[in-house]
Design an enzyme around this catalytic site. Structure first.
Site, PDB file in Angstrom:
ATOM      1  N   CYS A  78       0.833  -1.171  -0.080  1.00 57.39           N
ATOM      2  CA  CYS A  78       0.103  -0.176  -0.019  1.00 57.39           C
ATOM      3  C   CYS A  78       0.906   1.460   0.039  1.00 57.39           C
ATOM      4  O   CYS A  78       1.868   1.296   0.705  1.00 57.39           O
ATOM      5  CB  CYS A  78      -1.078  -0.182   1.021  1.00 57.39           C
ATOM      6  N   GLU A  79       0.258   2.167  -0.937  1.00 57.42           N
ATOM      7  CA  GLU A  79       1.233   3.350  -0.901  1.00 57.42           C
ATOM      8  C   GLU A  79       1.145   4.444   0.282  1.00 57.42           C
ATOM      9  O   GLU A  79       1.980   5.136   0.245  1.00 57.42           O
ATOM     10  CB  GLU A  79       0.926   4.088  -2.277  1.00 57.42           C
ATOM     11  N   HIS A  80       0.326   4.120   1.177  1.00 55.78           N
ATOM     12  CA  HIS A  80       0.187   4.966   2.334  1.00 55.78           C
ATOM     13  C   HIS A  80       1.202   4.461   3.579  1.00 55.78           C
ATOM     14  O   HIS A  80       1.811   5.357   4.263  1.00 55.78           O
ATOM     15  CB  HIS A  80      -1.165   5.015   2.935  1.00 55.78           C
ATOM     16  N   HIS A  81       1.305   3.358   3.540  1.00 54.85           N
ATOM     17  CA  HIS A  81       1.969   2.887   4.810  1.00 54.85           C
ATOM     18  C   HIS A  81       3.218   1.736   4.447  1.00 54.85           C
ATOM     19  O   HIS A  81       4.217   1.582   5.130  1.00 54.85           O
ATOM     20  CB  HIS A  81       1.278   1.857   5.864  1.00 54.85           C
ATOM     21  N   GLN A 119      -5.551  -0.293  -3.881  1.00 51.90           N
ATOM     22  CA  GLN A 119      -6.325  -1.371  -4.371  1.00 51.90           C
ATOM     23  C   GLN A 119      -7.148  -0.914  -5.523  1.00 51.90           C
ATOM     24  O   GLN A 119      -7.117  -1.464  -6.724  1.00 51.90           O
ATOM     25  CB  GLN A 119      -7.250  -2.009  -3.365  1.00 51.90           C
ATOM     26  N   HIS A 147      -5.310  -5.865   3.973  1.00 47.53           N
ATOM     27  CA  HIS A 147      -4.284  -5.038   4.139  1.00 47.53           C
ATOM     28  C   HIS A 147      -3.609  -4.889   5.365  1.00 47.53           C
ATOM     29  O   HIS A 147      -4.440  -4.724   6.378  1.00 47.53           O
ATOM     30  CB  HIS A 147      -4.903  -3.608   3.944  1.00 47.53           C
ATOM     31  N   CYS A 149      -1.877  -2.818   6.805  1.00 43.45           N
ATOM     32  CA  CYS A 149      -1.836  -1.604   7.595  1.00 43.45           C
ATOM     33  C   CYS A 149      -3.276  -1.524   8.473  1.00 43.45           C
ATOM     34  O   CYS A 149      -3.289  -0.749   9.114  1.00 43.45           O
ATOM     35  CB  CYS A 149      -2.038  -0.464   6.646  1.00 43.45           C
TER      36      CYS A 149
HETATM   37  N1  GTP Z   1      -9.023   3.249  -0.391  1.00 45.30           N
HETATM   38  C1  GTP Z   1      -7.970   2.697   0.122  1.00 45.30           C
HETATM   39  N2  GTP Z   1      -7.227   3.205   1.106  1.00 45.30           N
HETATM   40  C2  GTP Z   1      -6.271   2.536   1.634  1.00 45.30           C
HETATM   41  C3  GTP Z   1      -5.661   1.645   0.727  1.00 45.30           C
HETATM   42  N3  GTP Z   1      -4.700   1.250   1.505  1.00 45.30           N
HETATM   43  C4  GTP Z   1      -4.428   1.814   2.716  1.00 45.30           C
HETATM   44  N4  GTP Z   1      -5.758   2.715   2.626  1.00 45.30           N
HETATM   45  C5  GTP Z   1      -5.986   3.671   3.567  1.00 45.30           C
HETATM   46  O1  GTP Z   1      -5.302   5.144   3.693  1.00 45.30           O
HETATM   47  C6  GTP Z   1      -5.655   5.657   4.705  1.00 45.30           C
HETATM   48  C7  GTP Z   1      -4.611   6.585   5.039  1.00 45.30           C
HETATM   49  O2  GTP Z   1      -5.146   7.469   6.131  1.00 45.30           O
HETATM   50  P1  GTP Z   1      -4.322   8.603   6.938  1.00 45.30           P
HETATM   51  O3  GTP Z   1      -5.373   8.878   8.171  1.00 45.30           O
HETATM   52  O4  GTP Z   1      -3.620   9.371   6.229  1.00 45.30           O
HETATM   53  O5  GTP Z   1      -3.386   7.419   7.977  1.00 45.30           O
HETATM   54  P2  GTP Z   1      -3.418   6.746   9.316  1.00 45.30           P
HETATM   55  O6  GTP Z   1      -3.370   7.715  10.303  1.00 45.30           O
HETATM   56  O7  GTP Z   1      -2.101   5.870   9.206  1.00 45.30           O
HETATM   57  O8  GTP Z   1      -4.652   6.064   9.050  1.00 45.30           O
HETATM   58  P3  GTP Z   1      -5.016   4.727  10.435  1.00 45.30           P
HETATM   59  O9  GTP Z   1      -4.834   3.533   9.113  1.00 45.30           O
HETATM   60  O10 GTP Z   1      -6.742   5.099  10.028  1.00 45.30           O
HETATM   61  O11 GTP Z   1      -4.451   4.626  11.188  1.00 45.30           O
HETATM   62  C8  GTP Z   1      -6.303   4.730   5.771  1.00 45.30           C
HETATM   63  O12 GTP Z   1      -7.551   4.977   5.982  1.00 45.30           O
HETATM   64  C9  GTP Z   1      -5.931   3.248   5.343  1.00 45.30           C
HETATM   65  O13 GTP Z   1      -6.879   2.297   5.688  1.00 45.30           O
HETATM   66  C10 GTP Z   1      -6.130   1.103  -0.447  1.00 45.30           C
HETATM   67  O14 GTP Z   1      -5.666   0.457  -1.154  1.00 45.30           O
HETATM   68  N5  GTP Z   1      -7.369   1.726  -0.763  1.00 45.30           N
HETATM   69 ZN    ZN Z   2      -1.915   1.182   3.993  1.00 44.78          ZN
END
Ligand code: GTP
Ligand code: ZN
Length: 189
Positions: A78-81, A119, A147, A149
């Site tokens: 996942c590109e966020h974590h 995704q 996921h 994360c």
């Molecule tokens: N739509 C979508 N969201 C994703 C995917 N992978 C990770 N995420 C979400 O990306 C979001 C990033 O949110 P942030 O609030 O910036 O990060 P965070 O504080 O680490 O969020 P939490 O996971 O809620 O603790 C989270 O809601 C994740 O669940 C994906 O493939 N698709």
């Molecule tokens: Zn993630």
């Protein structure tokens, strides 16, 4: 050893030291380079191109009914974590004169999965790639994934799965075509 790999290994050393660990202790001595190689593998999709990967494995065929390839396992990041998401991809298409070599579906999935992704975008990119190489009347892609994360951290939900779908051409236009596909892959999963 490439400079990119050396640089990545250096960054991993900093991360490990930043965590309060000692990169000189025996178990961690080779870890920065191992981690760099692992990350390079997991993101090798950036180095690949659709045309090289398909390698002209598109064959003339009079087949014009739905072809389904299901349960292609998928490992992405996942590109966020930068944590893994893991699942299955199901693909269908309606050929019009040309069919794609069977292994190429899995190769296309891997090329886009081995990048930093969400995704939804992964699902769309796979569908558009198959449409591009086959010129099919329609393409459908469903991904179901878990996921890390969401599981190992954050909301810590172990049983939720995300399902995404992308329907192009006939799959988007025709409810019957979509239903046939969903029935074939078993839409109650
Ligand atoms: N739509 C979508 N969201 C994703 C995917 N992978 C990770 N995420 C979400 O990306 C979001 C990033 O949110 P942030 O609030 O910036 O990060 P965070 O504080 O680490 O969020 P939490 O996971 O809620 O603790 C989270 O809601 C994740 O669940 C994906 O493939 N698709
Ligand atoms: Zn993630």
């Amino acid at each position: 050893m490439t400079k990119l790999l050396d640089d990545l290994a250096g960054h991993y050393s900093s991360i490990i030291n930043g965590l309060g660990e000692d990169t000189d202790r025996e178990g961690l001595q080779d870890t920065p380079m191992r981690a760099a190689k692992a990350m390079q593998f997991l993101t090798q999709g950036y180095q690949q191109s659709l045309s090289d990967l398909v390698n002209n494995a598109v064959f003339e065929s009079a087949m014009d009914e739905m072809v389904v390839v299901q349960d292609i396992e998928l490992y992405s990041m996942c590109e966020h974590h930068m944590l893994p998401f893991i699942g299955k991809c199901h693909i269908a298409y309606l050929p019009q004169g040309r069919v794609l070599g069977l292994s190429k579906f899995a190769r296309i999935v891997d090329m886009y999965a081995r990048r930093l992704q969400i995704q939804e975008n992964l699902t769309r990119q796979i569908a558009e790639a198959i449409e591009e190489v086959t010129n099919a009347k329609g393409v459908a892609v469903v991904i179901e994934a878990q996921h890390m994360c969401m599981m190992m951290r954050g909301v810590e939900k172990q049983n939720s799965r995300m399902k995404t779908s992308m329907m192009l051409g006939q799959f988007r236009k025709s409810q019957a075509t979509r239903t046939e596909f969903l029935n074939l892959i078993g839409n109650n999963r």
